[in-house]
Design an enzyme around this catalytic site. Sequence first.
Site, PDB file in Angstrom:
ATOM      1  N   HIS A  49      12.340  56.016  67.544  1.00  0.00           N
ATOM      2  CA  HIS A  49      12.019  56.617  68.830  1.00  0.00           C
ATOM      3  C   HIS A  49      12.096  58.138  68.727  1.00  0.00           C
ATOM      4  O   HIS A  49      12.597  58.686  67.739  1.00  0.00           O
ATOM      5  CB  HIS A  49      12.962  56.112  69.930  1.00  0.00           C
ATOM      6  CG  HIS A  49      14.396  56.513  69.748  1.00  0.00           C
ATOM      7  ND1 HIS A  49      15.364  55.648  69.290  1.00  0.00           N
ATOM      8  CD2 HIS A  49      15.017  57.684  69.966  1.00  0.00           C
ATOM      9  CE1 HIS A  49      16.514  56.272  69.235  1.00  0.00           C
ATOM     10  NE2 HIS A  49      16.336  57.516  69.633  1.00  0.00           N
TER      11      HIS A  49
HETATM   12  P1  TYD Z   1      19.387  53.324  70.788  1.00  0.00           P
HETATM   13  O1  TYD Z   1      19.285  54.738  71.238  1.00  0.00           O
HETATM   14  O2  TYD Z   1      18.143  52.488  70.835  1.00  0.00           O
HETATM   15  O3  TYD Z   1      20.026  53.257  69.341  1.00  0.00           O
HETATM   16  P2  TYD Z   1      19.414  53.678  67.910  1.00  0.00           P
HETATM   17  O4  TYD Z   1      18.606  54.901  68.094  1.00  0.00           O
HETATM   18  O5  TYD Z   1      20.616  53.879  67.071  1.00  0.00           O
HETATM   19  O6  TYD Z   1      18.584  52.566  67.386  1.00  0.00           O
HETATM   20  O7  TYD Z   1      20.521  52.626  71.657  1.00  0.00           O
HETATM   21  C1  TYD Z   1      20.963  51.294  71.429  1.00  0.00           C
HETATM   22  C2  TYD Z   1      21.428  50.712  72.769  1.00  0.00           C
HETATM   23  O8  TYD Z   1      22.523  51.470  73.286  1.00  0.00           O
HETATM   24  C3  TYD Z   1      20.351  50.720  73.831  1.00  0.00           C
HETATM   25  O9  TYD Z   1      20.499  49.536  74.592  1.00  0.00           O
HETATM   26  C4  TYD Z   1      20.708  51.896  74.699  1.00  0.00           C
HETATM   27  C5  TYD Z   1      22.210  51.985  74.576  1.00  0.00           C
HETATM   28  N1  TYD Z   1      22.732  53.373  74.666  1.00  0.00           N
HETATM   29  C6  TYD Z   1      23.515  53.736  75.751  1.00  0.00           C
HETATM   30  O10 TYD Z   1      23.795  52.942  76.670  1.00  0.00           O
HETATM   31  N2  TYD Z   1      24.001  55.020  75.805  1.00  0.00           N
HETATM   32  C7  TYD Z   1      23.721  55.932  74.843  1.00  0.00           C
HETATM   33  O11 TYD Z   1      24.181  57.099  74.921  1.00  0.00           O
HETATM   34  C8  TYD Z   1      22.886  55.545  73.730  1.00  0.00           C
HETATM   35  C9  TYD Z   1      22.534  56.515  72.627  1.00  0.00           C
HETATM   36  C10 TYD Z   1      22.424  54.254  73.690  1.00  0.00           C
END
Ligand code: TYD
Length: 136
Positions: A49
């Site tokens: 992303h």
């Molecule tokens: P995500 O940003 O998709 O993780 P990565 O980039 O490591 O793959 O986040 C994973 C999950 O955690 C998603 O359901 C959103 C949640 N999340 C939060 O609730 N708060 C946060 O600050 C972050 C970064 C993620």
Amino acid sequence: MIQELIKFKKISDSRGELVAIEGGKSIPFDIQRIYYITQLNPSLPRGYHSHTDLKQVMICLRGSCKVILDNGKTRNEVLLNDCSSGLFLGENIWREMHSFTSDCIILVLANRFYDPSDYIRNYDDFLKHMKSMSNG
Ligand code: TYD
């Protein structure tokens, strides 16, 4: 190269090593949010992303991982394996994290609260967004 590594000062003595990070000083923003990622699965990459309004610094506190950074034109891969270096991720950078060691711990400092609406999670949408930005 689109990645920017920020080197933090490591204070070492016989008791161990200490690294201090100050928002707006050692990193280029005030810190509003901190999160960390543990129990990573070496065979399951993360990320995929970009954000339109978020700056982050990613630090691998333990173990190592690789991060792909993509600005729509250039793709770089960075190895993070040093807890006294932070990878700066500005706005509009597509990121993919992979090759985590099983002991890997990633700490992320961010300048905004969590906002799911700030994510672009589809690579084609990211490319379209970058194109629309460069068209003015
Ligand atoms: P995500 O940003 O998709 O993780 P990565 O980039 O490591 O793959 O986040 C994973 C999950 O955690 C998603 O359901 C959103 C949640 N999340 C939060 O609730 N708060 C946060 O600050 C972050 C970064 C993620």
